[in-house]
Design an enzyme around this catalytic site. Structure first.
Site, PDB file in Angstrom:
ATOM      1  N   LEU A  62       0.991  -1.429   0.000  1.00 12.37           N
ATOM      2  CA  LEU A  62      -0.200  -0.201   0.284  1.00 12.37           C
ATOM      3  C   LEU A  62       1.386   1.389   0.083  1.00 12.37           C
ATOM      4  CD1 LEU A  62      -2.522  -0.789   3.211  1.00 12.37           C
ATOM      5  CD2 LEU A  62      -2.401  -1.910   0.881  1.00 12.37           C
ATOM      6  N   ALA A 107       4.560   4.344   2.750  1.00  6.95           N
ATOM      7  CA  ALA A 107       4.096   2.963   2.336  1.00  6.95           C
ATOM      8  C   ALA A 107       4.018   1.822   2.938  1.00  6.95           C
ATOM      9  CB  ALA A 107       4.514   2.814   0.483  1.00  6.95           C
ATOM     10  N   LYS A 108       3.798   0.636   3.017  1.00 15.23           N
ATOM     11  CA  LYS A 108       3.360  -0.403   3.547  1.00 15.23           C
ATOM     12  C   LYS A 108       3.447  -1.435   3.881  1.00 15.23           C
ATOM     13  CE  LYS A 108       5.852  -1.484   7.896  1.00 15.23           C
ATOM     14  NZ  LYS A 108       6.225  -0.192   8.854  1.00 15.23           N
ATOM     15  N   GLY A 109       4.277  -3.138   3.254  1.00 15.71           N
ATOM     16  CA  GLY A 109       3.870  -4.459   2.559  1.00 15.71           C
ATOM     17  C   GLY A 109       3.583  -5.180   4.017  1.00 15.71           C
TER      18      GLY A 109
END
Ligand code: NAD
Length: 418
Positions: A62, A107-109
């Protein structure tokens, strides 16, 4: 219907963004944009397991907001990670990069998996396939992943290699937190612990606490907790308690860190360390000490246990270790809290420096990297403290105010396309 902890975490960040935007009369368009993630990619992908079977895993990547620069944020491998948890972490990254004033968004995943239950070759195949699935978002100019819980430099090297194979040439700046040999930065391993140490020193100076006489308790003995312990001890703080997921050890006269590290390596646990009393994680949080560093997981200080906290200063090494109700109690009790979006920014600041080095193919020595980190963080801390004093708000609200002002200004300057 009860809310999950991920949902709660995302709601908490959104509520604070909302409240601070209202307080500052920030443009409605900015506030609304920050309530959601700009891009959310969910992937379900197959991985061939060592036994010859195929399993399908679910992953996310995201971008919460990229107004101030490319998305930036870690990748988490954990069996219980949820989309909402990743949304909350991505939003925190947008705020963190804005507080530190580095040219990134947030962001991050994540991949829902238990990395400890996978062999190295399964982990590699999972990582490479996940990278292929999220390639449409990531890139050195668009969104740059880094390690988070359950991932490490080796995994960043596999992501970089997989992405580079697609391009046909090496792209070191697509990930940060890589091993030194493939474009990593010196100082990355200790970076987040270092920002906790710098935050503790600056807080002690502000409050008139003498580092040489101050006691510290740390929850968590991983990347952040262990590095913070080492660096704080080097600055003269007395480490009296530390814990991991199995529990903690306590000695009011001080703990020998080298011995603890050796025992953890040998036995996998710090419990039973000589010359120390065994305590629970709950007891550690309530110890009488000058500085408490929660550096393990989220939601550790809640309404039920916060009135018992006796520390003078709390440095949030972990993301979101204090719930909003607990935060209010700490404020009422006069406890000085350095929020996660300031205290644990060392990782993302050195990630930024690694990206800059990778883009230039010019690498600096450790002293230069640490000097940049020290300057960026000291400036951010001074700005947050000044806002906190001028506006008569706590350090968390002050940090949000600075981040949201920067985001609102950038959004206004860029305007809305088309
Ligand atoms: P890690 O996995 O290396 O270490 C986590 C530590 O917490 C371990 O010692 C583990 O035993 C302990 N722990 C786990 N569950 C616990 C529990 N229920 N009670 C007490 N201890 C428990 O992770 P890390 O990289 O050190 O990250 C810790 C926190 O800091 C996370 O919230 C992470 O998002 C945040 N953070 C990490 C970085 C980074 O650079 N690593 C940067 C910013 C924020």
């Amino acid at each position: 219907m009860s809310t999950s902890s991920g949902e709660q975490a995302f709601n908490n960040v959104r509520k604070l963004i909302n409240d601070v935007c209202n307080r500052m009369n920030i443009a409605e368009a900015c506030r609304l944009r920050l309530m959601e993630c700009e891009r959310e990619l969910i992937v379900h992908f197959p991985v061939r397991m060592d036994a010859g079977t195929v399993e399908v895993f679910t992953g996310f990547r995201l971008v919460h907001n990229d107004t101030r620069g490319p998305g930036k944020g870690g990748i988490r491998y954990h069996p219980d990670v949820t989309l909402d948890e990743v949304r909350a972490l991505a939003a925190l990254m947008t705020l963190k990069t804005a507080v530190a004033n580095i040219p990134y968004g947030g962001a991050k995943g994540a991949v829902i998996c238990d990395p400890k239950a996978l062999s190295q070759s399964e982990l590699e195949r999972l990582t490479r396939r996940y990278t292929a699935e999220i390639t449409l978002l990531i890139g050195p100019e668009t969104d740059i992943p880094a390690p988070d819980m359950g991932t490490n430099p080796q995994i960043m090297a596999w992501i970089m290699d997989t992405f580079s194979m697609g391009r046909g040439y090496s792209v070191p700046a697509v990930t940060t937190g890589k091993p030194l040999e493939v474009g990593g930065s010196r100082g990355r391993f200790e970076a987040t612990g270092r920002s906790c140490m710098i935050s503790a020193l600056l807080s002690a100076k502000h409050l008139g606490i003498n580092a040489g006489e101050a006691t510290v308790a740390i929850q968590g003995f991983g990347n952040v907790g262990a590095a913070a312990a080492k660096l704080l001890a080097r600055e003269g703080f007395r480490l009296i308690a530390i814990s991991d997921s199995k529990g903690g050890v306590y000695n009011p006269k001080g703990l020998a860190l080298e011995g603890l590290l050796a025992q953890k390596k040998e036995t996998g646990s710090i419990i039973g360390f000589k010359n120390a009393e065994t305590i629970t994680n709950a007891e550690l949080l309530e110890l009488r000490c000058d500085i408490l560093v929660p550096a393990a997981i989220e939601h550790q200080l809640v309404k039920a246990n916060t009135s018992s906290v006796k520390a003078k200063v709390i440095i949030e090494g972990a993301n979101g270790p204090i719930t909003p109700e607990a935060d209010r109690i700490l404020g009422d009790n006069g406890i000085f809290v350095v929020p996660d979006i300031l205290a644990n920014t060392g990782g993302v600041i050195i990630s930024y420096l690694e990206w800059v080095q990778g883009l230039q193919f010019l690498f600096w020595d450790e002293a230069e990297v640490n000097d940049h980190l020290q300057k960026i963080l000291t400036k951010a801390f001074a700005e947050v403290l000044q806002t906190s004093q001028q506006e008569k708000v706590d350090m968390r609200i002050a940090a949000y105010m600075i981040a949201l002002r920067r985001l609102a200004t950038a959004m206004a300057l860029r305007g809305i396309f088309p």
